[in-house]
Enzyme design. Structure first.
Site, PDB file in Angstrom:
ATOM      1  N   ASN A  53      -2.501   0.199   6.847  1.00 41.88           N
ATOM      2  CA  ASN A  53      -2.020  -1.068   7.399  1.00 41.88           C
ATOM      3  C   ASN A  53      -1.100  -1.840   6.443  1.00 41.88           C
ATOM      4  O   ASN A  53      -1.030  -3.054   6.468  1.00 41.88           O
ATOM      5  CB  ASN A  53      -3.196  -1.932   7.869  1.00 41.88           C
ATOM      6  CG  ASN A  53      -4.152  -2.263   6.737  1.00 41.88           C
ATOM      7  OD1 ASN A  53      -3.917  -1.888   5.594  1.00 41.88           O
ATOM      8  ND2 ASN A  53      -5.222  -2.974   7.050  1.00 41.88           N
ATOM      9  N   HIS A  81      -2.248  -5.526   1.490  1.00 42.26           N
ATOM     10  CA  HIS A  81      -3.539  -6.190   1.256  1.00 42.26           C
ATOM     11  C   HIS A  81      -3.301  -7.671   1.017  1.00 42.26           C
ATOM     12  O   HIS A  81      -2.269  -8.060   0.474  1.00 42.26           O
ATOM     13  CB  HIS A  81      -4.220  -5.600   0.009  1.00 42.26           C
ATOM     14  CG  HIS A  81      -5.401  -6.406  -0.461  1.00 42.26           C
ATOM     15  ND1 HIS A  81      -6.646  -6.290   0.110  1.00 42.26           N
ATOM     16  CD2 HIS A  81      -5.523  -7.363  -1.423  1.00 42.26           C
ATOM     17  CE1 HIS A  81      -7.482  -7.135  -0.486  1.00 42.26           C
ATOM     18  NE2 HIS A  81      -6.820  -7.802  -1.417  1.00 42.26           N
ATOM     19  N   TYR A 104     -12.617  -2.125  -4.120  1.00 37.09           N
ATOM     20  CA  TYR A 104     -13.185  -2.235  -2.770  1.00 37.09           C
ATOM     21  C   TYR A 104     -14.703  -2.053  -2.769  1.00 37.09           C
ATOM     22  O   TYR A 104     -15.266  -1.627  -1.757  1.00 37.09           O
ATOM     23  CB  TYR A 104     -12.540  -1.203  -1.839  1.00 37.09           C
ATOM     24  CG  TYR A 104     -11.157  -1.585  -1.345  1.00 37.09           C
ATOM     25  CD1 TYR A 104     -10.964  -2.704  -0.534  1.00 37.09           C
ATOM     26  CD2 TYR A 104     -10.043  -0.810  -1.643  1.00 37.09           C
ATOM     27  CE1 TYR A 104      -9.701  -3.041  -0.055  1.00 37.09           C
ATOM     28  CE2 TYR A 104      -8.771  -1.141  -1.169  1.00 37.09           C
ATOM     29  CZ  TYR A 104      -8.613  -2.260  -0.373  1.00 37.09           C
ATOM     30  OH  TYR A 104      -7.368  -2.600   0.117  1.00 37.09           O
ATOM     31  N   GLU A 150      -9.435 -11.141  -7.760  1.00 37.44           N
ATOM     32  CA  GLU A 150      -8.627  -9.926  -7.569  1.00 37.44           C
ATOM     33  C   GLU A 150      -7.368  -9.945  -8.441  1.00 37.44           C
ATOM     34  O   GLU A 150      -6.948  -8.899  -8.942  1.00 37.44           O
ATOM     35  CB  GLU A 150      -8.258  -9.780  -6.093  1.00 37.44           C
ATOM     36  CG  GLU A 150      -9.468  -9.461  -5.219  1.00 37.44           C
ATOM     37  CD  GLU A 150      -9.130  -9.366  -3.736  1.00 37.44           C
ATOM     38  OE1 GLU A 150      -7.945  -9.569  -3.365  1.00 37.44           O
ATOM     39  OE2 GLU A 150     -10.045  -9.088  -2.947  1.00 37.44           O
ATOM     40  N   LYS A 196       0.822  -1.213   0.000  1.00 37.80           N
ATOM     41  CA  LYS A 196       0.000   0.000   0.000  1.00 37.80           C
ATOM     42  C   LYS A 196       0.863   1.272   0.000  1.00 37.80           C
ATOM     43  O   LYS A 196       2.072   1.221   0.259  1.00 37.80           O
ATOM     44  CB  LYS A 196      -0.960  -0.047   1.204  1.00 37.80           C
ATOM     45  CG  LYS A 196      -1.977  -1.198   1.103  1.00 37.80           C
ATOM     46  CD  LYS A 196      -3.008  -1.153   2.236  1.00 37.80           C
ATOM     47  CE  LYS A 196      -4.045  -2.251   2.090  1.00 37.80           C
ATOM     48  NZ  LYS A 196      -5.114  -2.160   3.116  1.00 37.80           N
TER      49      LYS A 196
HETATM   50  P1  GDP Z   1      -8.523  -6.773   5.358  1.00 42.43           P
HETATM   51  O1  GDP Z   1      -9.142  -7.919   4.600  1.00 42.43           O
HETATM   52  O2  GDP Z   1      -7.736  -7.212   6.568  1.00 42.43           O
HETATM   53  O3  GDP Z   1      -7.723  -5.855   4.464  1.00 42.43           O
HETATM   54  O4  GDP Z   1      -9.721  -5.898   5.963  1.00 42.43           O
HETATM   55  P2  GDP Z   1     -11.137  -5.436   5.381  1.00 42.43           P
HETATM   56  O5  GDP Z   1     -11.478  -6.181   4.122  1.00 42.43           O
HETATM   57  O6  GDP Z   1     -12.106  -5.478   6.511  1.00 42.43           O
HETATM   58  O7  GDP Z   1     -10.907  -3.897   5.021  1.00 42.43           O
HETATM   59  C1  GDP Z   1     -10.235  -3.513   3.843  1.00 42.43           C
HETATM   60  C2  GDP Z   1      -9.314  -2.362   4.158  1.00 42.43           C
HETATM   61  O8  GDP Z   1     -10.099  -1.240   4.564  1.00 42.43           O
HETATM   62  C3  GDP Z   1      -8.364  -2.598   5.341  1.00 42.43           C
HETATM   63  O9  GDP Z   1      -7.204  -3.315   4.977  1.00 42.43           O
HETATM   64  C4  GDP Z   1      -8.062  -1.185   5.779  1.00 42.43           C
HETATM   65  O10 GDP Z   1      -7.070  -0.577   4.934  1.00 42.43           O
HETATM   66  C5  GDP Z   1      -9.395  -0.485   5.540  1.00 42.43           C
HETATM   67  N1  GDP Z   1     -10.199  -0.451   6.780  1.00 42.43           N
HETATM   68  C6  GDP Z   1     -10.861  -1.477   7.384  1.00 42.43           C
HETATM   69  N2  GDP Z   1     -11.489  -1.067   8.496  1.00 42.43           N
HETATM   70  C7  GDP Z   1     -11.212   0.265   8.609  1.00 42.43           C
HETATM   71  C8  GDP Z   1     -11.572   1.280   9.554  1.00 42.43           C
HETATM   72  O11 GDP Z   1     -12.280   1.034  10.538  1.00 42.43           O
HETATM   73  N3  GDP Z   1     -11.085   2.546   9.319  1.00 42.43           N
HETATM   74  C9  GDP Z   1     -10.307   2.836   8.228  1.00 42.43           C
HETATM   75  N4  GDP Z   1      -9.874   4.092   8.040  1.00 42.43           N
HETATM   76  N5  GDP Z   1      -9.956   1.912   7.319  1.00 42.43           N
HETATM   77  C10 GDP Z   1     -10.388   0.641   7.506  1.00 42.43           C
END
Ligand code: GDP
Length: 139
Positions: free
Chosen positions: A114, A117, A51, A128, A11
């Protein structure tokens, strides 16, 4: 278990800190085969499409701003049990909850920023990889 594909994204926060090499070395050390790799500055539209499942969530705008603010590195990876293995290597979504030694613990700074991905299912891994690397099956 079977040979699977997963999409990894380094990222913008990691690219800004010039730490792509740390992630790339880890990918190789973990035994993944790199089917395809490229750096790209993703358009807002490309990020929103990628997304789409998160559209409507409170963090969607923040996520799209972040992912389109600078270059990312996209990788189509292959390995036995690739999806679960890469998810284990990257750690929990929120770096604060990630296990020591995971990429998100080491390089992530917040639940949004974070570091990396990883696809969350075999089906999404294939989908993807195709989203960014159409025809990667033939690699
Ligand atoms: P992943 O599968 O671990 O990447 O998590 P998710 O699919 O739930 O979310 C996708 C991405 O959205 C995450 O990797 C974060 O970059 C972002 N994200 C998820 N939850 C949050 C949140 O509560 N706040 C913010 N700012 N970003 C989030």
């Amino acid at each position: 278990m079977s040979v699977q594909r997963t999409l990894a994204i380094i990222k913008p926060d990691v690219v800004e800190k010039r730490q792509q090499g740390v992630v790339l070395q880890r990918i190789l050390d973990e035994g993944f085969r790199v089917l395809a790799m490229r750096q790209a500055r993703l358009s807002r539209q490309a990020v929103e499409g990628f997304y789409a499942v998160h559209r409507g969530k409170p963090f969607f705008d923040e996520l799209c701003d972040f992912m389109s603010r600078g270059p990312v590195v996209l990788l189509a990876l292959e390995r036995e049990n690739a999806v679960a293995h890469w998810r284990a290597v990257i750690g929990a979504t929120n770096p604060a909850n990630a296990e020591p030694g995971t990429i998100r613990k080491e390089l992530g700074s917040s639940v949004g920023e974070n570091a990396v991905h990883g696809s969350d299912s075999e089906e999404n891994g294939a989908r993807e990889c195709d989203y960014f690397f159409a025809g990667v099956d033939q690699a």
